[in-house]
Design an enzyme around this catalytic site. Structure first.
Site, mmCIF file in Angstrom:
data_model
loop_
_atom_site.group_PDB
_atom_site.id
_atom_site.type_symbol
_atom_site.label_atom_id
_atom_site.label_comp_id
_atom_site.label_asym_id
_atom_site.label_seq_id
_atom_site.Cartn_x
_atom_site.Cartn_y
_atom_site.Cartn_z
ATOM 1 C CB CYS A 96 29.443 1.612 62.017
ATOM 2 S SG CYS A 96 30.052 0.332 61.938
ATOM 3 C CB VAL A 97 26.982 0.506 57.543
ATOM 4 C CG1 VAL A 97 25.633 -1.087 56.705
ATOM 5 C CG2 VAL A 97 26.154 1.621 57.449
ATOM 6 C CD GLU A 139 16.757 7.190 59.436
ATOM 7 O OE1 GLU A 139 16.525 6.540 58.897
ATOM 8 O OE2 GLU A 139 18.509 6.526 60.232
ATOM 9 C CG HIS A 182 18.983 -3.027 55.527
ATOM 10 N ND1 HIS A 182 17.632 -1.967 54.472
ATOM 11 C CD2 HIS A 182 19.243 -2.175 56.404
ATOM 12 C CE1 HIS A 182 17.879 -1.242 55.935
ATOM 13 N NE2 HIS A 182 18.336 -1.366 56.180
ATOM 14 C CB ALA A 228 24.068 4.917 58.023
#
Length: 181
Positions: free
Chosen positions: A81-82, A59, A89, A57
């Site tokens: 998706c995170v 990038e 982090h 994400a």
């Protein structure tokens, strides 16, 4: 009392649009659902797209910035998706990817942000699934709406970030007699 969500009608484009879908497939199945939703929305609008994938994400905004400078897209769809983990982090990735996309948008790029930021995999699955919350389709719809607005208000200038000094002066009308400055 349940809160209802309103969805704008599909954007009406004056001519076909070309979008770049930038996906971070760290969670492959979730990314595939987001991509499927985005593709379906873009195709339903009569637009075309290219798809690229980036490592994560963080990038996504960089890839969009590069594409804006070096290609000819009308808009962008940011997908990924995170999922919260055990470290900080998660906050870094969520905040910085969102901030990067927002800064590009404030510079005039038409971007739909479909990067999910969730607590667990179950939340991600529901939000990504085109038959459920369809956040990939929603991000594509947002990009299409922004393209329609940009076209309504006039042609966009290319470039991301600050203008070179000579261009700023030219726009201000101060270089009328000296085009080589």
């Amino acid at each position: 009392m349940a809160v209802s969500h309103y969805t704008l009608p599909s954007a009406k484009l004056d001519k076909p649009a070309k979008l770049l879908i930038v996906a971070a497939p760290f969670y492959r199945e979730i990314a595939d659902d987001l991509i499927a939703g985005a593709k379906a929305e873009i195709e339903a609008a009569g637009a075309t797209y290219e798809l690229i994938e980036v490592p994560g994400a963080l990038e996504v905004p960089s890839a969009i910035g590069i594409a804006e400078r070096m290609s000819n897209f009308d808009g962008y769809v940011a997908l990924g998706c995170v999922i919260r983990g055990e470290t900080t982090h998660y906050e870094t990735v969520c905040n910085d990817s969102s901030r990067g996309i927002t800064l590009l948008g404030l510079q005039g790029l038409c971007i739909g942000n479909g990067i999910l930021t969730v607590e667990n995999e179950e939340q991600a699955i529901v939000r990504a699934d085109p038959q459920q919350m369809n956040k990939g389709g929603g991000a594509a719809a947002a990009a299409l709406h922004l393209i329609a607005l940009a076209r309504k208000w006039g042609g966009a200038r290319k470039g991301v970030g600050f203008l070179p000094e000579a261009e700023e002066l030219r726009i201000a009308g101060e270089l009328k007699d000296n085009p080589t400055a």
